[in-house]
Structure formats: C-alpha cells, structure tokens
Design a protein around this motif. Sequence first.
Motif, mmCIF file in Angstrom:
data_model
loop_
_atom_site.group_PDB
_atom_site.id
_atom_site.type_symbol
_atom_site.label_atom_id
_atom_site.label_comp_id
_atom_site.label_asym_id
_atom_site.label_seq_id
_atom_site.Cartn_x
_atom_site.Cartn_y
_atom_site.Cartn_z
ATOM 1 N N GLU A 29 77.141 7.907 85.811
ATOM 2 C CA GLU A 29 77.659 9.119 86.454
ATOM 3 C C GLU A 29 76.576 9.740 87.328
ATOM 4 O OE1 GLU A 29 80.471 11.998 84.370
ATOM 5 O OE2 GLU A 29 78.615 13.179 84.450
ATOM 6 N N CYS A 30 76.935 9.982 88.589
ATOM 7 C CA CYS A 30 75.982 10.563 89.538
ATOM 8 C C CYS A 30 75.601 11.971 89.083
ATOM 9 C CB CYS A 30 76.606 10.611 90.936
ATOM 10 S SG CYS A 30 75.573 11.458 92.141
ATOM 11 N N LYS A 31 74.308 12.220 89.025
ATOM 12 C CA LYS A 31 73.837 13.528 88.554
ATOM 13 C C LYS A 31 74.091 14.625 89.584
ATOM 14 C CE LYS A 31 70.360 12.136 85.145
ATOM 15 N NZ LYS A 31 68.921 11.949 84.870
ATOM 16 N N ALA A 43 72.748 3.479 94.855
ATOM 17 C CA ALA A 43 72.884 4.912 95.134
ATOM 18 C C ALA A 43 74.357 5.254 95.003
ATOM 19 C CB ALA A 43 72.359 5.257 96.522
ATOM 20 N N CYS A 44 74.674 6.524 95.162
ATOM 21 C CA CYS A 44 76.041 6.983 94.957
ATOM 22 C C CYS A 44 76.884 6.809 96.221
ATOM 23 C CB CYS A 44 76.024 8.447 94.544
ATOM 24 S SG CYS A 44 77.673 9.169 94.394
ATOM 25 N N ALA A 45 78.056 6.197 96.084
ATOM 26 C CA ALA A 45 78.946 5.979 97.230
ATOM 27 C C ALA A 45 79.571 7.283 97.703
ATOM 28 C CB ALA A 45 80.052 4.990 96.859
ATOM 29 N N SER A 46 79.588 8.258 96.838
ATOM 30 C CA SER A 46 80.222 9.526 97.192
ATOM 31 C C SER A 46 79.267 10.463 97.916
ATOM 32 C CB SER A 46 80.769 10.190 95.923
ATOM 33 O OG SER A 46 81.263 11.478 96.211
ATOM 34 N N CYS A 47 78.022 10.578 97.414
ATOM 35 C CA CYS A 47 77.113 11.572 98.006
ATOM 36 C C CYS A 47 75.767 10.993 98.411
ATOM 37 C CB CYS A 47 76.916 12.738 97.042
ATOM 38 S SG CYS A 47 75.823 12.355 95.663
ATOM 39 N N GLY A 48 75.508 9.741 98.070
ATOM 40 C CA GLY A 48 74.232 9.133 98.436
ATOM 41 C C GLY A 48 73.119 9.433 97.443
HETATM 42 ZN ZN LIG Z 1 77.084 11.387 93.975
#
Ligand SMILES: [Zn+2]
Lengths: 138, 400
Positions: A29-31, A43-48
């Motif tokens: 889960e992206c912090k 890295a996160c596909a949603s926010c980087g």
């Molecule tokens: Zn994210």
Amino acid sequence: MTEENTAPEQIPIVTYLNLADPPHLKAQECKSCGARFFDRRNACASCGGGSFAEVAVSSDGVLQAFTIVHRAAPSIPVPYVSAIVKTDDGTSVRSNIINTPADVEHVTLGMRVALATYEVAEDDRGTKCIAFGYEPSS
Amino acid sequence: MNSDLWILGTHMTPFRRQPDLDVVDLASQAALGAMKDGEVGIADMDILACGSLFQASAGLGQQLQDQIGQTGIPVYNVSNACATGATALRTVIMSIKAGESEMGLAVGVEQMGKMGLLAGASRRSDENVYEPSGRYGSVMSVDGILGTNTMPGVFAQAGMKYAYENDGVDFEQFAKVAQKNHAHSTMNPLAQYQKEFSLEEVMQSPMTSYPNTLLMCCPTGDGAAAAVVVSGERLRSLSTEQQKRAVKISASVLTSDPYVEDGQVQPDVNTLTRNASTAAYEAAGIGPEDLDLVELHDCFATAELIHYDNLQLCESGGAGDFIDSGAPYRNGSMPVNVSGGLISKGHPIGATGIANVYEVATHLRGEAGDRQIPDAKVGLTHVIGLGSSCGVHILEAAAV
Ligand SMILES: [Zn+2]
C-alpha cells in the motif's frame, strides 16, 4: 540434509497469497495515496510515490464482474468462472469463483463472496501449490 | 507548423486468410492502393510509418520500401497493441503537424493465419519444482486459476462490470450488437464474413466466454490498410479533383490508461476511451450528435456496447437502451460499424486502426456504393488495445 527436510509442505501460487491462519491476500500500500498493488513495485502508479507498507486485504467482498469461460488453452479445464471481486476494504481482486456450479443461476452480479483456498497440484518434492478463489457467502 | 491535415488517398485489402501472400505483399498492396487513390507516388512521400503488432520488429517498413520504392525517407516501425494502425497514422500526422513533412504514408498490416486469441500460456507439464517467479511470484501459469487471461473473457468481464453498474444490460442486448454487425457486413465485399445471422443464432452459437458466444467474437485474419496524409498547404497545390476527394482530419488523439484502482486486475477500456473521445470532440469543435457514422473497436460484442457510452454516443449508463432503440443500425440515428466491424469485417490487428479510417473516408467521399450512409459529412474512428492504448480520429468531408 535430505530433500524431504528442505522442501516446504506447501507454497502459495502467488506471493501475495499469505497462507497464515486464516489465509488472506496481502498488498503493498502506497504510503502517500493508499493505492494497493499485488506485484513487486518500483513506484506508485497512482501518485509516483516510492514508499509502501504491507497490508492485509479483506477476505470478504462483492462480485462485480464475471465471465463463464468455455474455451481456453488446452490444459485448462472448462467451464470455469473468472471474476472480479471488490473487497470490503475497497481492493479489486481477480480470481475464480469456486465451490459453485459454473452457471448464471448460481453466479450472480452483486453477490457476497469470501476467499477460500485449495490445493492445485503437487511438485516432485511433494510441495503442494495452494491457490485461492472466492465462494458465495451470506 | 501545419494547421490543417487531410487524407489524400486510402486503401484496404480484403480481410481474410491469405496464405498465398506474405506480410510484405499485403502491406505493398495497401500502400500502392492508397497512393494510386490519392494520385501520388512514393517520390511524393516525406515519411513512412508502418504498423504491425507481431512483425514490426522485423523492419517491415524497410521491407515495404524494398518493394515499392527506396527513396531514403525516414521510416518508423510501429507496434502499439490493437491501436497499432492508428499509431502509425498518428506518427505521420505528428510529423506533418510539426512541419517536418508535407506528405506521408501510413500502413497497417498483420498476417495472423490461424492464430487464436485465447492467449494465456498453456500450463507447463514439465514443472517439477515450484519456484516463485515474475512480478507476482507465481509458481505456475495462473490463467484459469486466478481468473482468465483470454481476450473474450477479459472483454466479457468488462461488459459484465457495465451490467453491474447499469442495471438492465443483459445477454440479449450484447448479442444484438453481433447480429447488427454481421448483418452490416453482407454489404461489404472486403469483409471476412459476409453472412447474416438471426439474434437466436448469435445467442445459440457455441459459448466462448459468457456472455460472448463465438459469433460475438472477432475472427483473426490477414489484411492491410494504408492512408496518404497531406498538409493543407500542399493539398492546395494539387488538382481540384484531388482536393474534392480529400478528407479532413479534424482530430487525432492517442491516450493510455490513467491510474484506476481495479486496473491491476482488469484492463480499464473505459477511461482512456472516454478521455480520447472528449479530447477529439474538443479538437474538432463538434459533439457526438454531429457524427454521421462511427467505426468503433468491437473486438467483442460486449466491447461495442460499453463503447457507445465511452464515446458518448448515448446517455451515461444507457448503452442497453441505445442498442434496443435501433440507433446504431445502419438505418438508425447513429450508424455504428456499417463495415461489419471487427466482429464480421475481421481484425488483422495492425491493419484495423487504418481500415476504419478507410471505411469512414469512403462514406465521406460518397463512394461506399451499396452500403453508403447518405449525406455522410462527419465520422469518427476508434481503436483500443489492451495494455492500453486508444486512438480516436474524427474525419470530415471536404467543403468543396
Ligand atoms: Zn501512491
């Protein structure tokens, strides 16, 4: 040391299936934004964002989409039900609907489902491959 | 920078199995046909883009030059899932827009033979010791265990998600799409199938992946399509006849998936299509109500239905009512896939994103013969490939 001593008794079909008791899915889960991923991340596909925490995913959810597969690659038994489940904590998961006849009388959009595990096969060392699916729940 | 762009010539080969030709022959036929149609030759081309999903890495564009004329122009070999043809077209468009070229040739081609679309690797039988591998640490192929990887299945799930979110869309409405497109194809001599089926026959044909039956799935095949693109400035130096037949490119858009929560488990074919159509309508300065015909990416019947909504051809959530109303039939208010669509015209992947431009341009020129949509002035083409990539073009008849 003999092989019997080193071979695990069972192994999950994918790393994001945790065979602890009770078995459940885990996600990265992206912090920063909370987006969840089942694969190894760069890295996160949603926010980087670049930092993640491992979280347990709810084993209960709702059937949001399915298809009854009648034609597949030769080694895959048909028919089976492929499904997209939205867990109660908002994570989409793809797997089969199991322990249920593969027809539209028994599989319906919006029905409640719960995660269940089963043994798929065994390798030469006797290690059992454990997969997960979803079965109707109340 | 060039501001207006035009299709000067276009051509497509028949779509079907063509075992006596190779992929370079197919590409050559389309390329030569498009240049002849535009009354220009290879020496007039400043750029060549050649799209093929499975053969782009073989330097197909250069092999094509070897057959039709090696003039030393830049060649771009393009591969972009089912949007490969649209991407080749857009490569030429971008070059002309940037002012690097005045005229260029875009070709899309695929030779698939009897390749199936069931994808998903067969489970290996020689697997002796389980070792986690890949990004998900899987110990065996998960196709058929953790859901389906087959194309008919993935698009079936996309349709069922729409049904879940919009109460009332059912099997019969999905089937009507295929009934319509098979009926349309009887008027298209280039279509792979040209046979009409009743709704009952569509629904009772062998189930591939519920709710998609065999007659609701596109066939694989061989074929090519090509288009010559020209700047407005260069077009105005050509003959009156060439200018009259030219078709204006009012919008050319390519999008990929923005992040969505369920994208990691189910390809999102909706958001990028909606984004592409919105951008295209804005660029063209028109709305969906201004369209006279649409060629959209009906790889499966479930896909066409949800794209009515994604392309904003119907009210949000109203795709089921839209097909029931008869609107997308060739005599309806918004004819969709009068070529027969991928379901019946066929889907040689790299060719598809230019073949739809051929179809719409032919109607806008009033040259579609028996299947002509009367007084067609504006049309839209759409392709989407999983991965994902979506191409939308809006074309308009010449004002002269
Ligand atoms: Zn994210």
